[in-house]
Design an enzyme around this catalytic site. Structure first.
Site, mmCIF file in Angstrom:
data_model
loop_
_atom_site.group_PDB
_atom_site.id
_atom_site.type_symbol
_atom_site.label_atom_id
_atom_site.label_comp_id
_atom_site.label_asym_id
_atom_site.label_seq_id
_atom_site.Cartn_x
_atom_site.Cartn_y
_atom_site.Cartn_z
ATOM 1 N N TRP A 239 0.823 -1.201 0.000
ATOM 2 C CA TRP A 239 0.000 0.000 0.000
ATOM 3 C C TRP A 239 0.858 1.251 0.000
ATOM 4 O O TRP A 239 0.483 2.270 -0.596
ATOM 5 C CB TRP A 239 -0.980 -0.028 1.168
ATOM 6 N N ASP B 13 -1.938 6.693 6.405
ATOM 7 C CA ASP B 13 -3.035 5.882 5.870
ATOM 8 C C ASP B 13 -3.338 4.813 6.903
ATOM 9 O O ASP B 13 -2.691 3.772 6.949
ATOM 10 C CB ASP B 13 -2.638 5.263 4.533
ATOM 11 N N LYS C 112 -12.806 -1.843 7.315
ATOM 12 C CA LYS C 112 -12.077 -2.825 8.108
ATOM 13 C C LYS C 112 -12.478 -2.744 9.593
ATOM 14 O O LYS C 112 -12.847 -3.747 10.192
ATOM 15 C CB LYS C 112 -10.575 -2.623 7.937
#
Length: 358
Positions: free
Chosen positions: A101, A170, A194
């Site tokens: 990511w 993030d 999530k």
């Protein structure tokens, strides 16, 4: 029958949250309508959104020095929105490259500014993280970006990187899992799917002194200044996601807040890692100091057994255990809603599978 869902996202939601949403689905707040059917401009929904923001501030300890935005586009959208809001053409953006990511965020940022990767753990196959003080952020950098938890590789920072520039995180796969020092960051953003609710909502927490600097080409929907001034309602927001985030935050508060989540998540992670480390049949490649509480990748001694493991686990009510397609192996995501008995059920299954195939 409800299964134990170890998906990396969209992930399982707390049963209490789903049950409450179910009870309100056809008649929300005595309106005679579903929350998905009411106008986002109605007094009732504006109050719902305001309460969700107030709960987020309470749970995370977010001061009035920060704006809380409820947007769309996920973390991938924020990979572009962040340089568009915080940098000018020709600026340097510093990155810590610690996994898949991080790499995606770097690739997107290169479209808008010069990128300086000040630490890169690719040589370790992303099994470790840079130590504090082991890298230098260029003077004048627009910001330093890092990914506190790498979902695919299963690494998690145990500290907030220090920099003279604003620090951007993030937190898509770690937000609400433990207390966080919001004031150490300039920006925190996170996809909701999530630990916060369903997919389709991304939360942005931005320090107000960083607003007011978007590039002229910034899409209005991702202009943080405009969104902050309009309470995230320049267009129709993801109303159902906002509503479910509010219910999830109520559940977090009732479960002991972020301190309660931390204790819960530590116990789950220690149970699974402890079993893996004691077994000659399973292994985890990540440096122990940086192992994620949220995403636990593990390997079987014989990769030829991977498909059988996944198949038998599904028959036992343990779903979504296959590792990310880019790395293979297995991965168990232990987000807030995963109960301890779900992790114990996984460990018990792994013991039986090892006895049969080890």
């Amino acid at each position: 029958m409800r299964v134990h869902n170890f998906s990396a996202g969209p992930a399982m939601l707390p049963t209490d949250v789903l049950t409450r949403a179910q009870s309100e689905l056809l008649d929300w707040g005595s309106s005679g309508m579903s929350v998905m059917e009411v106008s986002h401009r109605s007094k009732a929904f504006v109050a719902c959104a305001s309460q969700t923001e107030a709960s987020l501030r309470e749970v995370m300890g977010i001061s009035d020095e920060y704006a809380c935005l409820f947007l769309q586009g996920g973390a991938l959208g924020m990979f572009a929105a962040t340089p568009l809001n915080l940098s000018a053409a020709g600026d340097t953006i510093a990155f810590l490259n610690t996994g898949d990511w991080s790499k995606k965020a770097i690739a997107e940022a290169k479209k808008y500014a010069d990128v300086a990767v000040v630490a890169d753990t690719a040589a370790s196959n992303f099994t470790t993280l840079p130590a504090p003080g082991s890298y230098e952020v260029p003077a004048g950098a627009a910001y330093l970006h890092y990914t506190p938890n790498e979902t695919i590789r299963g690494l998690e920072f145990d500290h907030v990187p220090a920099a003279d520039a604003p620090v951007v995180a993030d937190m898509s796969s770690s937000i609400l899992s433990r207390p966080v020092d919001v004031d150490a960051h300039g920006v925190i953003y996170a996809g909701a799917q999530k630990n916060m609710g369903p997919s389709g909502l991304v939360v942005v927490v931005v320090r107000r002194d960083l607003l007011g600097r978007p590039r002229t080409e910034t899409p209005t929907v991702w202009d943080w200044t405009v969104q902050a001034e309009a309470d995230s309602m320049i267009n129709t927001p993801p109303t159902f996601g906002l509503y479910l985030l509010g219910l999830t935050l109520d559940w977090v508060k009732a479960s002991g807040g972020l301190e309660g989540m931390a204790a819960r998540n530590r116990e789950k992670a220690e149970l699974l890692y402890g079993f893996i480390d004691a077994s000659p049949f399973y292994s985890n490649p990540v440096t122990p100091a940086y192992r994620s509480w949220m995403n636990v990748p593990f390997l079987l001694a014989d990769p030829e057994l991977d498909k059988q493991f996944v198949s038998e686990a599904e028959e036992a009510g343990l779903t979504n255990l296959a590792g990310h397609r880019s790395v293979g192996g297995m991965r168990a995501s232990l987000y807030n809603a995963m109960p301890l008995d779900g992790v114990q059920a996984l460990v018990d299954f792994m013991k039986g599978f090892e006895r049969t195939h080890g």
